[in-house]
Design a protein around this motif. Structure first.
Motif, mmCIF file in Angstrom:
data_model
loop_
_atom_site.group_PDB
_atom_site.id
_atom_site.type_symbol
_atom_site.label_atom_id
_atom_site.label_comp_id
_atom_site.label_asym_id
_atom_site.label_seq_id
_atom_site.Cartn_x
_atom_site.Cartn_y
_atom_site.Cartn_z
ATOM 1 N N LYS A 21 13.636 -30.421 5.106
ATOM 2 C CA LYS A 21 13.278 -31.757 5.513
ATOM 3 C C LYS A 21 13.820 -31.649 6.379
ATOM 4 O O LYS A 21 13.482 -32.788 7.855
ATOM 5 N N THR A 22 14.300 -31.206 7.441
ATOM 6 C CA THR A 22 15.334 -30.965 8.654
ATOM 7 C C THR A 22 15.597 -30.313 9.478
ATOM 8 O O THR A 22 15.089 -28.593 9.348
ATOM 9 N N GLY A 26 23.040 -26.867 6.116
ATOM 10 C CA GLY A 26 24.373 -26.624 5.652
ATOM 11 C C GLY A 26 24.474 -26.179 4.881
ATOM 12 O O GLY A 26 24.030 -26.289 3.662
ATOM 13 N N LEU A 27 25.662 -24.849 4.973
ATOM 14 C CA LEU A 27 25.606 -24.124 3.829
ATOM 15 C C LEU A 27 27.133 -24.177 3.087
ATOM 16 O O LEU A 27 27.635 -23.925 3.892
ATOM 17 N N TYR A 28 27.107 -24.940 2.262
ATOM 18 C CA TYR A 28 28.185 -25.145 1.285
ATOM 19 C C TYR A 28 28.554 -23.398 0.783
ATOM 20 O O TYR A 28 27.637 -23.422 -0.505
ATOM 21 N N GLY A 29 29.680 -23.944 0.301
ATOM 22 C CA GLY A 29 30.171 -22.358 -0.434
ATOM 23 C C GLY A 29 31.488 -21.949 0.195
ATOM 24 O O GLY A 29 31.731 -21.668 0.784
ATOM 25 N N PRO A 105 29.384 -26.044 6.949
ATOM 26 C CA PRO A 105 30.342 -27.760 7.649
ATOM 27 C C PRO A 105 29.850 -28.857 7.800
ATOM 28 O O PRO A 105 30.500 -29.448 8.590
ATOM 29 N N GLU A 106 30.719 -29.114 6.633
ATOM 30 C CA GLU A 106 32.094 -29.484 6.071
ATOM 31 C C GLU A 106 33.370 -29.805 7.317
ATOM 32 O O GLU A 106 33.697 -30.460 7.822
ATOM 33 N N LYS A 107 33.550 -28.208 7.734
ATOM 34 C CA LYS A 107 34.583 -28.040 8.947
ATOM 35 C C LYS A 107 33.879 -29.445 10.087
ATOM 36 O O LYS A 107 34.957 -29.558 10.714
ATOM 37 N N VAL A 108 32.676 -28.992 10.373
ATOM 38 C CA VAL A 108 32.435 -30.262 12.108
ATOM 39 C C VAL A 108 30.775 -31.362 10.723
ATOM 40 O O VAL A 108 31.124 -31.820 12.067
ATOM 41 N N ARG A 109 32.448 -31.542 10.193
ATOM 42 C CA ARG A 109 31.408 -33.524 8.952
ATOM 43 C C ARG A 109 31.403 -33.931 10.227
ATOM 44 O O ARG A 109 30.178 -34.953 10.527
ATOM 45 N N PRO A 113 24.475 -33.970 12.119
ATOM 46 C CA PRO A 113 23.243 -34.665 11.813
ATOM 47 C C PRO A 113 23.290 -34.723 10.797
ATOM 48 O O PRO A 113 23.614 -33.736 9.746
ATOM 49 N N PRO A 114 21.969 -35.012 9.920
ATOM 50 C CA PRO A 114 21.304 -35.821 8.489
ATOM 51 C C PRO A 114 20.330 -34.168 8.420
ATOM 52 O O PRO A 114 19.928 -33.708 9.532
ATOM 53 N N HIS A 115 21.154 -33.198 7.622
ATOM 54 C CA HIS A 115 20.502 -32.205 7.049
ATOM 55 C C HIS A 115 20.528 -31.927 6.136
ATOM 56 O O HIS A 115 20.527 -32.484 4.907
ATOM 57 N N ASP A 116 20.008 -30.796 5.625
ATOM 58 C CA ASP A 116 19.440 -29.631 4.626
ATOM 59 C C ASP A 116 20.274 -29.289 4.109
ATOM 60 O O ASP A 116 21.354 -28.581 4.633
#
Length: 133
Positions: A21-22, A26-29, A105-109, A113-116
């Motif tokens: 939707k954006t 952000g790839l978390y893992g 992405p958690e390093k720059v929270r 911006p709003p993200h998938d």
């Protein structure tokens, strides 16, 4: 989605691109959870033929696709979000021609911006699990 091969990851990447939707993913893992492999598959769907490598030491790499530019960011080594901010991150995110894929992405929270969000999980040596959430 459970992926047991690069081909299955490519299928997932195509579905992911249809459902985001954006323009920021952000790839978390953890390390080895398939974040870069998923980014490579996304690039393939964007028509990018260059080899995609992790931008761990350069922070961001740019790849021209058919309709979009892929901005691949790896925030793993950043000490502070301002390091990414000073490179023009906010401007990259507001350009609709960019698709931003950011690992860690958690390093720059603070500036994200709003993200998938895609959660990436290492299951075993040949299997990864991806969840759009």
């Amino acid at each position: 989605m459970i992926s047991k091969s690069l081909q299955e990851t490519e299928v997932y990447a195509g579905e992911l691109l249809k459902n985001i939707k954006t323009n920021v993913i952000g790839l978390y893992g953890d390390l080895g959870s398939g974040k870069t492999a998923l980014t490579k598959s996304i690039a393939k769907h964007l028509g990018i033929t260059e080899e995609i490598t992790s931008p761990t030491f350069v922070i961001a790499k740019f790849y021209k696709g058919k309709d979009k530019q892929l901005v691949h960011i790896d925030a793993y080594r950043l000490e502070h979000f301002s390091e990414l901010e000073s490179l023009g991150f906010k401007e990259w995110c507001t350009d609709p021609k960019n698709l931003i894929v950011i690992e860690w992405p958690e390093k720059v929270r603070e500036i994200l911006p709003p993200h998938d969000r895609v959660d990436c999980l290492f299951v075993n040596e040949t299997t990864r699990e991806y969840t759009l959430g």
